[in-house]
Design an enzyme around this catalytic site. Structure first.
Site, PDB file in Angstrom:
ATOM      1  N   ARG A  69       0.859  -1.185   0.000  1.00 37.18           N
ATOM      2  CA  ARG A  69       0.000   0.000   0.000  1.00 37.18           C
ATOM      3  C   ARG A  69       0.897   1.236   0.000  1.00 37.18           C
ATOM      4  O   ARG A  69       1.703   1.424   0.922  1.00 37.18           O
ATOM      5  CB  ARG A  69      -0.901  -0.007   1.235  1.00 37.18           C
ATOM      6  CG  ARG A  69      -1.697   1.254   1.389  1.00 37.18           C
ATOM      7  CD  ARG A  69      -2.698   1.194   2.537  1.00 37.18           C
ATOM      8  NE  ARG A  69      -3.373   2.470   2.627  1.00 37.18           N
ATOM      9  CZ  ARG A  69      -3.252   3.332   3.636  1.00 37.18           C
ATOM     10  NH1 ARG A  69      -2.540   3.027   4.704  1.00 37.18           N
ATOM     11  NH2 ARG A  69      -3.870   4.483   3.616  1.00 37.18           N
ATOM     12  N   ASN A 281      -7.041   1.604   9.987  1.00 39.54           N
ATOM     13  CA  ASN A 281      -5.722   1.817  10.578  1.00 39.54           C
ATOM     14  C   ASN A 281      -5.903   1.801  12.087  1.00 39.54           C
ATOM     15  O   ASN A 281      -6.687   2.584  12.630  1.00 39.54           O
ATOM     16  CB  ASN A 281      -5.136   3.171  10.164  1.00 39.54           C
ATOM     17  CG  ASN A 281      -4.770   3.217   8.690  1.00 39.54           C
ATOM     18  OD1 ASN A 281      -4.826   2.198   7.992  1.00 39.54           O
ATOM     19  ND2 ASN A 281      -4.385   4.389   8.221  1.00 39.54           N
ATOM     20  N   GLU A 342      -3.122  -0.275   8.131  1.00 40.95           N
ATOM     21  CA  GLU A 342      -1.939   0.156   8.890  1.00 40.95           C
ATOM     22  C   GLU A 342      -2.021  -0.387  10.299  1.00 40.95           C
ATOM     23  O   GLU A 342      -3.067  -0.313  10.947  1.00 40.95           O
ATOM     24  CB  GLU A 342      -1.855   1.692   9.016  1.00 40.95           C
ATOM     25  CG  GLU A 342      -1.406   2.410   7.776  1.00 40.95           C
ATOM     26  CD  GLU A 342      -1.326   3.924   7.987  1.00 40.95           C
ATOM     27  OE1 GLU A 342      -1.025   4.376   9.113  1.00 40.95           O
ATOM     28  OE2 GLU A 342      -1.588   4.642   7.017  1.00 40.95           O
TER      29      GLU A 342
HETATM   30  C1  BGC Z   1      -0.879   7.699   9.187  1.00 43.16           C
HETATM   31  C2  BGC Z   1       0.578   7.549   8.831  1.00 43.16           C
HETATM   32  C3  BGC Z   1       1.430   7.805  10.061  1.00 43.16           C
HETATM   33  C4  BGC Z   1       1.077   6.784  11.112  1.00 43.16           C
HETATM   34  C5  BGC Z   1       1.898   6.900  12.401  1.00 43.16           C
HETATM   35  C6  BGC Z   1      -1.268   7.112  10.517  1.00 43.16           C
HETATM   36  O1  BGC Z   1      -2.142   7.986  11.141  1.00 43.16           O
HETATM   37  O2  BGC Z   1      -1.707   7.228   8.144  1.00 43.16           O
HETATM   38  O3  BGC Z   1       0.879   8.434   7.788  1.00 43.16           O
HETATM   39  O4  BGC Z   1       2.794   7.792   9.783  1.00 43.16           O
HETATM   40  O5  BGC Z   1      -0.281   6.952  11.467  1.00 43.16           O
HETATM   41  O6  BGC Z   1       1.675   8.119  13.015  1.00 43.16           O
END
Ligand code: BGC
Length: 437
Positions: A69, A281, A342
């Site tokens: 991704r 995420n 994520e």
């Molecule tokens: C974001 C990333 C960020 C990660 C860690 C997420 O909110 O999509 O871009 O690096 O968190 O903070």
């Protein structure tokens, strides 16, 4: 096929911000302003991925992931946000997609990971409804080039974080401090998503998703003011972004805004277009107490009694299970398959005298979160993929290069990449996975 991948974002890794016709983004402007990022760090060079992408694809193929991704920089494709297309920008992603496919790695592009073209910010950014149509045009332009080879698309990354940090609290680009007056930036992002879904499908995209940042919300006590504040936080962080997409309606927002006149007839039907997956995420839970009088309807009560990451975020793996099963009970049949787009942690990751990076805490973090995801699957949640944040240490927004999230260590002085212990662990783990299930 279950997708096992890693995730990154354009501004956090690419660098080369002034090359091959790329326009300026809000993050270029913001990071250059004194005091905005820690030590004044910018993404001008970042991981120099724009030049080192072959090495980075090789790292993924060595790792054995079957998906990647990444995000596409809108200002690389349309330097002014609309109008003339910069073919050299599209060429970069075209080559990347081909290289990934040749390496057996499915490309999963995200169209917007916070790097709005500055020219659109100059017209009001996400407070301007016109940006929704321009986003759909941009989506169509990218899909016309890539949809023949890219099966799965993500429209937006974390509209909550972009609204809250970028427009409400001013700690991310574009640095606005509007508190709850930032709500139109939520609606316009969601409307842009809905219009982009239509544009992507018209251009032949087979699967479309959106990625939300979600957090389990714990009230600080069972007292009424804390319960009410926790509910407000759940509305503004989670439901504001999941309800319209999945149910076609907003939660009750009357307590947070004097007027909802930025929502027009037909918008919610556009926003609620069916999705093939919902990207989630997940990093940590949030504990909320009654407001303290700063203008917000809640306050952060903090969480103690758990280990923390270098960022200070509490590590509570079972909350990933709690989050996923909670989504299933809240949305039932309206919940599409889920992708964990994520999950990961920042750690100090100082190289040893032998040059290795022994990030045991990250190994433990990933191992326990994957177990929690599997527990949720055993409890009936349909999860189809898991992406580690992140492949590389990178530009961590307002924290600059101070927070390292990578499976691969980056020495920012030399751009040398060194796989960490967690990379080797994940590689062994992936060898044991049956990707058909
Ligand atoms: C974001 C990333 C960020 C990660 C860690 C997420 O909110 O999509 O871009 O690096 O968190 O903070």
């Amino acid at each position: 096929m279950f997708l096992w991948g890693t995730a990154t974002a354009a501004y956090q890794i690419e660098g080369a911000t002034g090359e091959d016709g790329r326009g300026e983004s809000v993050w270029d402007t913001f990071a250059r302003e004194p005091g905005r990022t820690r030590d004044g760090h910018t993404g001008d060079v970042a991981c120099d991925h724009y030049h080192r992408w072959r090495e980075d694809v090789a790292l993924m193929s060595g790792l054995g992931v079957n998906a990647y991704r990444f995000s596409i920089a809108w200002p690389r494709v349309l330097p002014l946000g609309s109008g003339e297309v910069n073919e050299r920008g599209l060429d970069f992603y075209d080559r990347l997609v081909d290289a990934l496919l040749a390496a057996g790695v499915q490309p999963v592009p995200t169209l917007f990971h916070w790097d709005l073209p500055q020219a659109l910010e100059d017209r009001g950014g996400w407070l301007n409804r016109d940006v929704c149509e321009l986003f759909a045009d941009y989506a169509a332009t990218v899909a016309a080039r890539l949809a023949d080879r890219v099966p799965l698309w993500i429209t937006l990354n974390e509209p909550f974080v972009h609204m809250a940090f970028g427009y409400a609290m001013g700690v991310h680009a574009p640095g606005r401090f509007l508190m709850t007056d930032a709500l139109p930036a939520a609606h316009h992002q969601l409307l842009a998503h809905g219009r982009a879904v239509q544009a992507l499908r018209a251009a032949g995209a087979r699967q479309v998703a959106l990625t939300n940042n979600c957090t389990p919300v714990w009230p600080a006590s069972q007292e009424e003011p804390d319960l009410k504040a926790a509910d407000a936080y759940d509305v503004l962080h989670n439901r504001l972004f999941n309800d319209p997409i999945l149910l076609g309606r907003y939660p009750d927002l009357s307590a947070y805004t004097p007027s909802l006149d930025f929502i027009r007839d037909g918008d919610l039907a556009t926003i609620a277009a069916p999705l093939d997956a919902l990207g989630i995420n997940y990093y940590n839970p949030t504990r909320i107490a009654a407001p303290t009088g700063d203008g917000l309807p809640f306050s952060d009560a903090g969480i103690t009694g758990h280990p923390t990451t270098a960022f200070g975020w509490p590590v509570v793996p079972d909350c990933l299970r709690e989050l996923l099963t909670g989504l299933k009970s809240r949305y039932g049949a309206a919940l599409p398959p889920i992708l964990i787009t994520e999950n990961g942690c920042s750690q100090p990751d100082t190289p040893t005298e032998h040059g290795t990076i022994e990030d045991e805490a990250r190994v433990d973090f990933l191992d326990r979160h994957i177990a929690a995801m599997r527990q949720a699957m055993a409890e009936g949640v349909d999860v189809r993929g898991y992406f580690v944040w992140s492949l590389l240490d990178n530009f961590e927004w307002a924290e600059g290069y101070h927070q390292r999230f990578g499976l691969v260590h980056v020495d920012f002085a030399t751009q040398r990449r060194t796989p960490k212990r967690s990379y080797h662990w994940f590689k062994e783990f992936l060898k044991g996975q049956n990707t058909d299930t």
